[in-house]
Scaffold this motif. Structure first.
Motif, short mmCIF file in Angstrom:
data_model
loop_
_atom_site.label_atom_id
_atom_site.label_comp_id
_atom_site.label_asym_id
_atom_site.label_seq_id
_atom_site.Cartn_x
_atom_site.Cartn_y
_atom_site.Cartn_z
N UNK A 1 0.82 -1.21 0.00
CA UNK A 1 0.00 0.00 0.00
C UNK A 1 0.87 1.27 0.00
N UNK A 2 2.19 1.09 0.05
CA UNK A 2 3.09 2.25 0.10
C UNK A 2 3.08 2.96 -1.23
N UNK A 3 2.98 4.29 -1.23
CA UNK A 3 2.90 4.99 -2.52
C UNK A 3 3.73 6.26 -2.58
N UNK A 4 4.19 6.77 -1.42
CA UNK A 4 4.86 8.07 -1.44
C UNK A 4 6.32 7.96 -1.88
N UNK B 1 8.96 9.31 -0.23
CA UNK B 1 9.88 9.06 0.87
C UNK B 1 9.14 8.35 2.01
N UNK B 2 9.94 7.70 2.84
CA UNK B 2 9.39 6.96 3.97
C UNK B 2 8.57 7.89 4.88
N UNK B 3 9.14 9.06 5.21
CA UNK B 3 8.47 9.97 6.13
C UNK B 3 7.12 10.41 5.57
N UNK B 4 7.10 10.76 4.29
CA UNK B 4 5.86 11.23 3.66
C UNK B 4 4.80 10.14 3.72
N UNK B 5 5.23 8.91 3.46
CA UNK B 5 4.24 7.84 3.45
C UNK B 5 3.63 7.63 4.83
N UNK B 6 4.47 7.71 5.85
CA UNK B 6 3.95 7.52 7.20
C UNK B 6 3.04 8.67 7.60
N UNK B 7 3.27 9.84 7.02
CA UNK B 7 2.45 11.02 7.33
C UNK B 7 1.04 10.95 6.75
N UNK B 8 0.82 10.02 5.80
CA UNK B 8 -0.47 9.97 5.09
C UNK B 8 -1.65 9.85 6.06
N UNK C 1 -4.16 8.96 -6.23
CA UNK C 1 -2.72 8.67 -6.23
C UNK C 1 -2.37 7.50 -5.31
N UNK C 2 -2.85 7.52 -4.04
CA UNK C 2 -2.50 6.40 -3.16
C UNK C 2 -3.05 5.06 -3.65
N UNK C 3 -3.99 5.10 -4.57
CA UNK C 3 -4.51 3.85 -5.13
C UNK C 3 -3.71 3.43 -6.37
N UNK C 4 -3.47 4.42 -7.24
CA UNK C 4 -2.87 4.08 -8.54
C UNK C 4 -1.40 3.71 -8.44
N UNK C 5 -0.64 4.42 -7.59
CA UNK C 5 0.79 4.09 -7.50
C UNK C 5 1.00 2.63 -7.08
N UNK C 6 0.40 2.20 -5.95
CA UNK C 6 0.60 0.79 -5.59
C UNK C 6 0.07 -0.17 -6.63
N UNK C 7 -1.01 0.22 -7.31
CA UNK C 7 -1.60 -0.66 -8.31
C UNK C 7 -0.63 -0.86 -9.48
N UNK C 8 -0.01 0.23 -9.94
CA UNK C 8 0.95 0.12 -11.03
C UNK C 8 2.17 -0.67 -10.60
#
Ligand SMILES: Nc1ncnc2c1ncn2[C@@H]1O[C@H](COP(=O)(O)OP(=O)(O)OP(=O)(O)O)[C@@H](O)[C@H]1O
Ligand SMILES: [Mg+2]
Lengths: 287, 268
Positions: free
Chosen positions: A95-98, A100-107, B201-208
């Motif tokens: 489920x990680x998408x950001x 950087x690590x910090x940004x992703x945890x901030x979601x 974005x949080x859906x599409x990035x992991x999906x790709x």
């Protein structure tokens, strides 16, 4: 916070040709500060059940009360519930998408409406809890190892400061060290911050060492809901549904079979070692 | 939500239609669709209706299930009909402001509606009764002659079957990632257009990422098993026409003949 589940049923694909009853009349209560292990064979309904705890799944019938309030009542703050019950999915690294690590945890914290500084503060604290130091902050999550990614994902949930932490097989696909690390983090969190932990697994070893209460699911039903020692006393039944008691249980059984006077209520390796030493001492062996 | 799409899905069964050779079903669907567009009289539509209902009955796929597949394209159909109603030049029947509804328009819109509905029902019977694998097998062997025109038929068929195979997997994956992000407070439903696009974005990035990972794994696995394209590749279950398939061809020919006869002798 207390979560009370009453006569919960859940059916996948209701009204289609693929109907499948995944949960069958589940009733149980999760009390504040508990460390609960949920185990069951593949397809027994573990993941389905825990997705009810934060309202992601809506029961086909039955009720869930959080602190006495029915979450299916109109106007219940469902989104708030998502933050109070932090749910770490199976293979959460996907489920990680950001960037950087910090940004992703901030979601998560940002979705709670916190300012950027507050969110970052929370994220840094969460990183410390899972054992990631500062130099990971600016790294791209995609260049981390599997175990590190999983820590990032868990930190992403912890940063929301949930009252209940629910994890779906957090050790799946990790090596023994990665597994011990993650479970160690959970144990420490539970001890230090008093957070309620619900740990899903299909490995008895995982839950035996950490949980103070074990719920066994089989074909969507609660088979046992008790302290580990009691649950593990049903070795044959557990084996018949594709599970097994922890190895120490088998060792203790074998010792009893050989006439040793060891207790059967032992479930962890440390306890087993003490117990064996105790018996040896009683028998006059110096050790 | 995503799971409600029935169009293009396989409906497991063991009816006569399910067991027909995929090439027969492909040709049958093609013939049926062409007939819809060449024969457009009331009697022709009546015959087409009888044909469709018979095939549905034999296939034992519930009619309700097939009609459900029409829902997603209902809007599309409505727009097409409205356009035809008002944009076709001819004798006006009704005038709303500057828009004229014409007699020709009404006739055309009805034709369009009937054709589109039958086109979708016809092709969904094909997908409901044929697994994606046998569908691409049928295409590959049915279009084998194109190899001589240097069309890489096998490769295209392989890509198609992989793509079809991946649709349900990616749907499941989408569902899972959406839930995982919702657990972190993501909100895919509310807000304006800009907000919603950003929320994707949080859906599409992991999906790709996951789609590429899967594609990579699959390519490796295929190579590890010695896959090297179509040349010299044999089939485990080669397609062979059986008696029921020849009979189906006859029935098809009968249908076309009946349509032609109707055209000549019945003038409505
Ligand atoms: N999206 C879905 N659609 C239809 N059926 C499903 C879906 N997800 C799960 N099921 C079915 O519901 C049952 C319970 O599934 P669930 O994922 O809760 O099991 P689990 O105990 O988490 O298994 P595992 O250990 O493999 O993760 C299974 O029989 C499964 O086939
Ligand atoms: Mg699961």
């Amino acid at each position: 916070m207390e979560i009370r589940i009453e006569h919960l049923n859940y059916i996948y694909g209701l009204g289609t040709s693929y109907e499948k009853k995944a949960l069958d009349d589940i009733s149980l209560t999760i009390r504040s500060g508990e460390f609960i292990g949920i185990i069951g064979h593949t397809g027994s309904g573990k993941s389905t059940l825990i997705q009810h705890l934060n309202g992601l799944n809506r029961a086909s019938s039955g009720q869930i009360f959080v602190d006495g309030k029915n979450i299916y009542e109109d106007g219940y703050p469902m989104r708030q519930l998502r933050f109070r019950v932090g749910l770490v999915f199976q293979y959460p690294e996907y489920q990680i998408f950001e960037t950087t690590v910090l940004k992703d945890i901030c979601f998560g914290p940002k979705n709670q409406g916190l300012s950027a500084e507050e969110a970052e503060g929370r994220a840094r604290a969460a990183m410390r809890m899972v054992g990631l130091d500062e130099h990971y902050e600016g790294k791209s999550p995609f260049e981390l190892s599997g175990g590190q990614k999983r820590r990032v994902a868990i930190a992403g949930i912890l940063a929301m400061n949930p009252e209940v932490l629910v994890l779906d097989e957090p050790t799946a696909g990790l090596d023994p060290k990665g597994r011990d690390d993650i479970l160690g983090v959970l144990k420490q969190l539970h001890r230090e911050s008093g957070i309620t932990v619900v740990l899903v697994s299909h490995s008895m070893e995982d839950v035996a060492d950490y949980a103070s209460r074990i719920i066994v699911l089989d074909k969507g039903k609660v088979l046992y809901d008790d302290i580990p020692a009691k649950v593990f006393s049903h070795v044959e039944e557990l084996e018949s549904i594709g599970l097994a008691a922890p190895q120490v249980t088998y060792v203790m059984r074998a010792l009893r079979g050989k006439g040793w006077d060891v207790s059967q209520d032992v479930t962890t390796q440390a306890e087993a070692a003490d117990e064996i030493l105790e018996v040896l001492r009683k028998a006059g062996v110096k050790c | 939500m995503l799971k409600d799409m029935t169009i293009g899905q396989y409906y497991p069964g063991n009816s006569l239609i399910h067991r027909l050779d995929p090439r027969v079903k492909l040709l049958g669907t093609l013939v049926f669709i062409i007939s819809l567009f060449t024969f457009s009289s009331i009697s022709a539509y009546a015959l087409a209706t009888v044909a469709v209902l018979t095939v549905v009955a034999v296939s034992r796929v519930p009619l309700r299930y097939i009609l459900k597949g029409l829902k997603p394209i209902f809007i599309l159909m409505l727009i097409t009909i409205l356009f035809n109603l008002f944009m076709t030049p001819g004798t006006a029947v009704l005038q709303i402001w500057k828009l004229k509804m014409t007699e020709e328009g009404i006739r055309f819109a009805i034709h369009m509606a009937v054709r589109l509905t039958y086109l979708i029902i016809g092709s969904s019977i094909l997908t409901f009764t044929t697994t994606p694998n046998s569908l691409t097998d049928g295409l590959e062997s049915g279009l084998g002659w194109m190899n001589r025109l240097h069309v890489p038929v096998h490769e295209i068929a392989m890509m198609m079957s992989i793509a079809l195979r991946f649709i349900p997997i990616l749907m499941d994956e989408t569902d899972k990632i959406m839930r995982a992000q919702e657990a972190r407070g993501a909100d895919f439903q509310s807000g304006g257009v800009f907000h919603r696009v950003k929320a994707m974005v949080p859906l599409l990035v992991p999906l790709f990422v996951s789609a590429f990972r899967r594609a990579n794994d699959l390519a490796l696995a295929m190579e590890a098993r010695g896959y090297h394209g179509g040349a010299g590749r044999t089939k485990m279950k080669p397609l062979v026409y059986h008696r029921k398939d020849w009979i189906a061809f006859l029935v098809m020919a009968g249908y076309v003949a009946a349509q032609i006869l109707l055209r000549i002798f019945v003038k409505i």
